[in-house]
Design an enzyme around this catalytic site. Structure first.
Site, PDB file in Angstrom:
ATOM      1  N   ASP A 143       5.633 -21.651  11.936  1.00 41.67           N
ATOM      2  CA  ASP A 143       5.223 -19.688  12.119  1.00 41.67           C
ATOM      3  C   ASP A 143       3.630 -20.755  13.238  1.00 41.67           C
ATOM      4  O   ASP A 143       2.226 -20.947  12.727  1.00 41.67           O
ATOM      5  CB  ASP A 143       5.198 -19.368  10.880  1.00 41.67           C
ATOM      6  CG  ASP A 143       6.319 -18.905  11.091  1.00 41.67           C
ATOM      7  OD1 ASP A 143       7.053 -18.539  12.054  1.00 41.67           O
ATOM      8  OD2 ASP A 143       6.771 -18.177   9.823  1.00 41.67           O
ATOM      9  N   ARG A 144       2.980 -18.706  13.244  1.00 44.21           N
ATOM     10  CA  ARG A 144       2.278 -18.534  14.277  1.00 44.21           C
ATOM     11  C   ARG A 144       1.332 -19.856  15.038  1.00 44.21           C
ATOM     12  O   ARG A 144       1.041 -19.105  16.384  1.00 44.21           O
ATOM     13  CB  ARG A 144       0.632 -19.332  12.730  1.00 44.21           C
ATOM     14  CG  ARG A 144       0.656 -18.693  11.839  1.00 44.21           C
ATOM     15  CD  ARG A 144       0.033 -16.975  11.829  1.00 44.21           C
ATOM     16  NE  ARG A 144       0.114 -15.912  10.579  1.00 44.21           N
ATOM     17  CZ  ARG A 144      -0.859 -14.953  10.375  1.00 44.21           C
ATOM     18  NH1 ARG A 144      -0.631 -14.010  11.421  1.00 44.21           N
ATOM     19  NH2 ARG A 144      -1.188 -14.420   9.987  1.00 44.21           N
ATOM     20  N   HIS A 175      -2.289 -22.609   1.656  1.00 44.40           N
ATOM     21  CA  HIS A 175      -2.101 -21.333   1.102  1.00 44.40           C
ATOM     22  C   HIS A 175      -2.986 -20.451   2.217  1.00 44.40           C
ATOM     23  O   HIS A 175      -3.029 -19.454   2.133  1.00 44.40           O
ATOM     24  CB  HIS A 175      -1.238 -20.820   0.358  1.00 44.40           C
ATOM     25  CG  HIS A 175      -0.561 -19.477   0.092  1.00 44.40           C
ATOM     26  ND1 HIS A 175       0.168 -19.576   0.583  1.00 44.40           N
ATOM     27  CD2 HIS A 175      -0.593 -18.608  -1.118  1.00 44.40           C
ATOM     28  CE1 HIS A 175       1.405 -18.134   0.060  1.00 44.40           C
ATOM     29  NE2 HIS A 175       0.566 -17.513  -0.855  1.00 44.40           N
ATOM     30  N   ASN A 221       5.567 -20.459   2.014  1.00 49.63           N
ATOM     31  CA  ASN A 221       5.929 -19.672   2.454  1.00 49.63           C
ATOM     32  C   ASN A 221       6.674 -19.300   3.817  1.00 49.63           C
ATOM     33  O   ASN A 221       7.349 -17.783   3.544  1.00 49.63           O
ATOM     34  CB  ASN A 221       5.230 -18.334   2.028  1.00 49.63           C
ATOM     35  CG  ASN A 221       3.645 -18.331   2.245  1.00 49.63           C
ATOM     36  OD1 ASN A 221       3.334 -19.290   3.091  1.00 49.63           O
ATOM     37  ND2 ASN A 221       3.064 -16.608   2.925  1.00 49.63           N
ATOM     38  N   HIS A 222       6.142 -19.975   4.418  1.00 50.36           N
ATOM     39  CA  HIS A 222       6.945 -19.741   6.400  1.00 50.36           C
ATOM     40  C   HIS A 222       7.691 -20.558   6.117  1.00 50.36           C
ATOM     41  O   HIS A 222       8.378 -20.507   7.834  1.00 50.36           O
ATOM     42  CB  HIS A 222       5.416 -19.960   6.526  1.00 50.36           C
ATOM     43  CG  HIS A 222       4.183 -18.701   6.932  1.00 50.36           C
ATOM     44  ND1 HIS A 222       5.133 -18.245   7.941  1.00 50.36           N
ATOM     45  CD2 HIS A 222       3.289 -18.516   6.196  1.00 50.36           C
ATOM     46  CE1 HIS A 222       3.691 -17.075   7.634  1.00 50.36           C
ATOM     47  NE2 HIS A 222       2.622 -17.221   7.031  1.00 50.36           N
ATOM     48  N   HIS A 281       1.612 -24.767  10.503  1.00 52.52           N
ATOM     49  CA  HIS A 281       1.256 -23.858  11.585  1.00 52.52           C
ATOM     50  C   HIS A 281       1.344 -24.456  12.797  1.00 52.52           C
ATOM     51  O   HIS A 281       0.628 -23.614  13.074  1.00 52.52           O
ATOM     52  CB  HIS A 281       0.353 -22.350  10.477  1.00 52.52           C
ATOM     53  CG  HIS A 281       0.099 -21.318   9.826  1.00 52.52           C
ATOM     54  ND1 HIS A 281       1.735 -21.246   9.293  1.00 52.52           N
ATOM     55  CD2 HIS A 281      -0.156 -21.699   8.554  1.00 52.52           C
ATOM     56  CE1 HIS A 281       1.237 -20.606   8.926  1.00 52.52           C
ATOM     57  NE2 HIS A 281       0.636 -20.311   7.753  1.00 52.52           N
ATOM     58  N   ASP A 332      -1.250 -26.766   4.954  1.00 49.61           N
ATOM     59  CA  ASP A 332      -0.291 -25.965   6.394  1.00 49.61           C
ATOM     60  C   ASP A 332      -1.317 -26.127   8.050  1.00 49.61           C
ATOM     61  O   ASP A 332      -2.382 -26.412   7.820  1.00 49.61           O
ATOM     62  CB  ASP A 332      -0.950 -24.286   6.196  1.00 49.61           C
ATOM     63  CG  ASP A 332      -1.207 -23.411   4.806  1.00 49.61           C
ATOM     64  OD1 ASP A 332      -1.020 -24.394   3.888  1.00 49.61           O
ATOM     65  OD2 ASP A 332      -1.058 -22.467   4.998  1.00 49.61           O
ATOM     66  N   ASP A 351       3.908 -24.449   5.241  1.00 50.67           N
ATOM     67  CA  ASP A 351       4.032 -24.002   6.181  1.00 50.67           C
ATOM     68  C   ASP A 351       4.013 -24.627   7.474  1.00 50.67           C
ATOM     69  O   ASP A 351       2.732 -24.900   7.798  1.00 50.67           O
ATOM     70  CB  ASP A 351       2.576 -22.875   5.725  1.00 50.67           C
ATOM     71  CG  ASP A 351       2.763 -21.966   4.710  1.00 50.67           C
ATOM     72  OD1 ASP A 351       3.756 -22.006   4.719  1.00 50.67           O
ATOM     73  OD2 ASP A 351       2.033 -20.852   4.984  1.00 50.67           O
ATOM     74  N   ARG A 357      -2.066 -10.747  -1.695  1.00 52.64           N
ATOM     75  CA  ARG A 357      -1.121 -10.633  -0.598  1.00 52.64           C
ATOM     76  C   ARG A 357      -0.001  -9.384  -1.514  1.00 52.64           C
ATOM     77  O   ARG A 357       0.923  -9.357   0.158  1.00 52.64           O
ATOM     78  CB  ARG A 357      -0.587 -11.567  -0.211  1.00 52.64           C
ATOM     79  CG  ARG A 357      -1.322 -13.155  -0.238  1.00 52.64           C
ATOM     80  CD  ARG A 357      -0.586 -13.989  -0.447  1.00 52.64           C
ATOM     81  NE  ARG A 357      -1.803 -15.351  -0.293  1.00 52.64           N
ATOM     82  CZ  ARG A 357      -2.418 -16.317   1.013  1.00 52.64           C
ATOM     83  NH1 ARG A 357      -1.576 -15.580   1.742  1.00 52.64           N
ATOM     84  NH2 ARG A 357      -2.652 -17.258   0.905  1.00 52.64           N
ATOM     85  N   HIS A 400       2.122 -25.601  -3.100  1.00 56.79           N
ATOM     86  CA  HIS A 400       2.314 -24.743  -1.693  1.00 56.79           C
ATOM     87  C   HIS A 400       0.938 -23.289  -2.642  1.00 56.79           C
ATOM     88  O   HIS A 400       0.684 -23.121  -1.460  1.00 56.79           O
ATOM     89  CB  HIS A 400       3.052 -23.931  -0.749  1.00 56.79           C
ATOM     90  CG  HIS A 400       2.941 -23.335  -0.162  1.00 56.79           C
ATOM     91  ND1 HIS A 400       2.495 -24.317   1.448  1.00 56.79           N
ATOM     92  CD2 HIS A 400       2.343 -21.497   0.404  1.00 56.79           C
ATOM     93  CE1 HIS A 400       2.314 -23.131   2.266  1.00 56.79           C
ATOM     94  NE2 HIS A 400       1.591 -22.052   1.759  1.00 56.79           N
TER      95      HIS A 400
END
Length: 488
Positions: free
Chosen positions: A262-263, A417, A291-292, A232, A230, A259, A390, A340
Site C-alpha cells: 500500500d501507498r 506503524h 494493519n495494511h 509501504h 513499514d 505494512d 486513528r 506492528h
C-alpha cells in the site's frame, strides 16, 4: 452556544489565518496547534474544526479528524464539508458503510458535482462487494483460492527472458532471487507461473498456515538480526536496506514488521521479494502482519489495484488469504516483543494470550479485540490509556508499557506503524521503540528510514538512511479515486 467577545472573534480569525499559512507550507502539526488556539478563542466557528480535521487527515489521525467533523456538524448541521471530512476519515479506516452515509449527504447537497457523484457510486460498489464477500466467507462450499490454482498447467511463453523455477524441483535459490530483484529494478515482471509458485503463492502460504500467531526468534549466533518497520511498497528504498546492510542469508536474519504494501506503487515487487526470501530462508526471514495487510486497507491504498493491474484478481485473492495467515507478533530471545502497532485496552494480557489468537479463523482484524489492537495501537507520552488518534485501537502510556513488560518478563517493545522524522523514536523510558523504514514516505514527508541491528549479545544498533531515486511512478498510482480524497 457560547458567547464570544468581539475581541476574541478577531483574535481567532487572525490565528486561523496563521494556521492556514502553516497548512499551505505543509506544517500540519503546527497548523493544528494554531487552529486549536482559534477554537479556544471562539468555539462557535465550524470551519475551524473542519480545517483542523483536514490537518489530522494529512497526519493520518483519522479518529481526531472524525471527532472534529462531528463537532463542526454540531455547530452547523448543513456544513457538507464536515460530512466530506468524516467520509474521508472513515474511508481511510476502511469503514465504507459509514463513509457512504456522508457521501450521500454531500451528493444530495451538490447534485451537479460529478466528482462527488463518482465517489458515492464507487463507495456504494465497494459496500455491495464487501457484503457479498462476507456472505460467502464462511461458506464451506467456497474453496480456498489456493485450491483452485494449477500452476503446472500454466505455460511459460518462449519470449519470457526472466528467471525460471525448475518444474521438477520447484525450488528457488539465491541466484533466482537476485535475478528477480534485478528484473524488478528494471520495471519488468516475473512470469505469473513463478509468481504464484515463488511468492507463497504457494510455498509461503503453507509456511504461514503452519506457524503460530506468536513466533519465537533467535538471533543467529554468528551473525545478527535486523528489525525493519513499514516499507509501504517503496521497492527501491526497500532494496536499498539490503544494499546498505546486507542481504538475508544464514548468518543475517531479518524481521519485517508489517505494512509491506500500500501507498507506494511497487508493492507487488516488495511482497514477492519478501516472500521469495521467506521461502529461501524460512528461519532467517520473518514477516509480521501490519494493519495494511488487510482487505479494507488494500482496497483504498492501492495494493489491490496494483496486483490486478500487474497480474490478476485471483492473485490478489491469494495474497489476501496469505495475509490472513501472517503471524501477529515475534519475541526475540524471550526478551523483546515485536508487534506492528502496540499494546492493549486491558491489563494482564500475556504472551500466551497472543499465541492463542486464532488469526486463521478471524481472518480480518475487525475494530476491537487483541488482534486489532496489536495492529493499530500507538504509544502516547501521557500515563494510562487514551482514545486512538486513528479511530481504531488505543493509545497507551509509559505505565502501560512498563506493566505489560514486567508482567511478561520482557525488556522492551519494538513496534512500527508511525512515520518518524529520523526513522525511529525511543519512548517510555527506553522501553518502547518505534522503527519506520520507508524514507521520504509517499515521496512527500522528507523523513529518514531506519532499521535496528541486534547482535547475539542483544546489543541494539540503530541505523538510518535516506530515500533513493525511483522511476517516475507516483505513490498510490493504482489506488481507487478515493486516493484523491486522502490528499495523495
Amino acid at each position: 452556544m457560547a458567547t464570544v467577545s468581539e475581541e476574541n472573534r478577531t483574535k481567532a480569525e487572525n490565528v486561523k489565518a496563521e494556521a492556514n499559512a502553516l497548512f499551505a507550507d505543509k506544517k500540519f502539526q503546527e497548523a493544528i496547534d494554531k487552529y486549536s488556539v482559534a477554537i479556544n478563542l471562539n468555539p462557535t466557528v465550524a470551519a475551524y474544526y473542519t480545517n483542523r480535521a483536514f490537518c489530522h487527515l494529512k497526519l493520518e489521525s483519522y479518529g481526531y479528524a472524525i471527532a472534529d467533523a462531528e463537532e463542526a456538524l454540531k455547530i452547523d448541521p448543513n456544513l457538507t464539508k464536515a460530512n466530506y471530512r468524516r467520509a474521508v476519515a472513515n474511508m481511510a479506516l476502511g469503514k465504507f458503510k459509514e463513509a457512504l452515509k456522508d457521501l450521500k449527504v454531500v451528493s444530495r447537497s451538490a447534485p451537479s458535482d460529478k466528482d462527488a457523484k463518482a465517489k458515492l457510486n464507487e463507495c456504494s460498489k465497494i459496500v455491495k462487494r464487501i457484503e457479498f464477500e462476507k456472505a460467502i466467507e464462511h461458506d464451506d462450499r467456497t474453496p480456498s483460492v489456493a485450491e483452485t490454482i494449477d500452476t503446472d498447467s500454466m505455460v511459460v511463453e518462449s519470449s519470457y527472458d526472466g528467471p525460471k523455477i525448475d518444474d521438477e524441483t520447484k525450488q528457488i535459490d539465491s541466484d533466482f532471487v537476485k535475478q528477480m530483484i534485478q528484473r524488478f529494478k528494471d520495471q519488468k515482471k516475473i512470469h505469473k507461473k513463478y509468481a504464484f509458485m515463488a511468492s507463497i503463492i504457494m510455498a509461503v502460504r503453507k509456511i504461514m498456515m503452519e506457524a503460530p500467531s506468536l513466533i519465537d526468534v533467535k538471533v543467529p549466533s554468528d551473525g545478527m538480526l535486523t528489525v525493519c518497520g513499514d516499507v509501504h511498497g517503496q521497492f527501491y528504498d526497500f532494496i536499498n536496506i539490503f544494499e546498505l546492510n546486507g542481504y538475508p542469508d544464514e548468518k543475517h536474519a531479518y524481521l519485517f514488521n508489517g505494512d509491506f504494501v500500500d501507498r507506494g506503487s511497487f508493492s507487488v515487487e516488495v511482497i514477492l521479494t519478501l516472500f521469495a526470501y521467506k521461502w529461501l530462508y524460512p528461519d532467517r526471514l520473518y514477516l509480521a502482519r501490519g494493519n495494511h495487510e488487510t482487505d479494507n486497507m488494500n482496497k483504498v491504498y492501492g495494493f489491490e489495484g496494483e496486483v490486478k493491474a500487474k497480474f490478476s484478481e485471483m492473485m490478489f485473492k491469494l495474497f489476501s488469504e496469505t495475509f490472513n495467515a501472517l503471524p501477529l507478533a515475534h519475541v526475540i530471545e524471550s526478551r523483546i516483543l515485536v508487534v506492528h502497532g502496540g499494546l492493549f485496552s486491558k491489563d494482564d494480557v500475556t504472551l500466551d494470550d497472543i499465541r492463542k489468537i486464532d488469526r486463521l479463523a478471524l481472518r480480518q482484524p475487525g475494530q476491537d479485540g487483541l488482534m486489532c489492537e496489536l495492529l493499530w495501537s500507538d504509544p502516547q507520552p501521557e500515563m494510562g490509556r487514551g482514545a486512538s488518534k486513528r479511530g481504531v485501537g488505543i493509545q497507551f502510556g509509559p505505565d502501560v508499557t512498563k506493566k505489560f513488560l514486567e508482567h511478561n518478563n520482557l525488556d522492551m517493545l519494538i513496534r512500527s506503524h508511525e512515520v518518524k522524522e529520523e526513522g525511529y523514536v525511543i519512548e517510555h523510558d527506553g522501553k518502547c521503540v518505534t522503527v519506520f523504514s520507508a524514507p521520504n514516505y509517499c515521496d512527500s514527508v522528507g523523513n529518514k528510514g531506519a532499521m535496528i541491528n541486534i547482535t547475539p549479545d542483544m546489543k541494539l544498533d540503530y541505523k538510518t538512511f535516506e530515500a533513493v531515486p525511483h522511476p517516475q511512478v507516483r505513490p498510490m498510482q493504482y489506488a481507487s479515486q478515493f486516493s484523491g480524497m486522502l490528499g495523495m
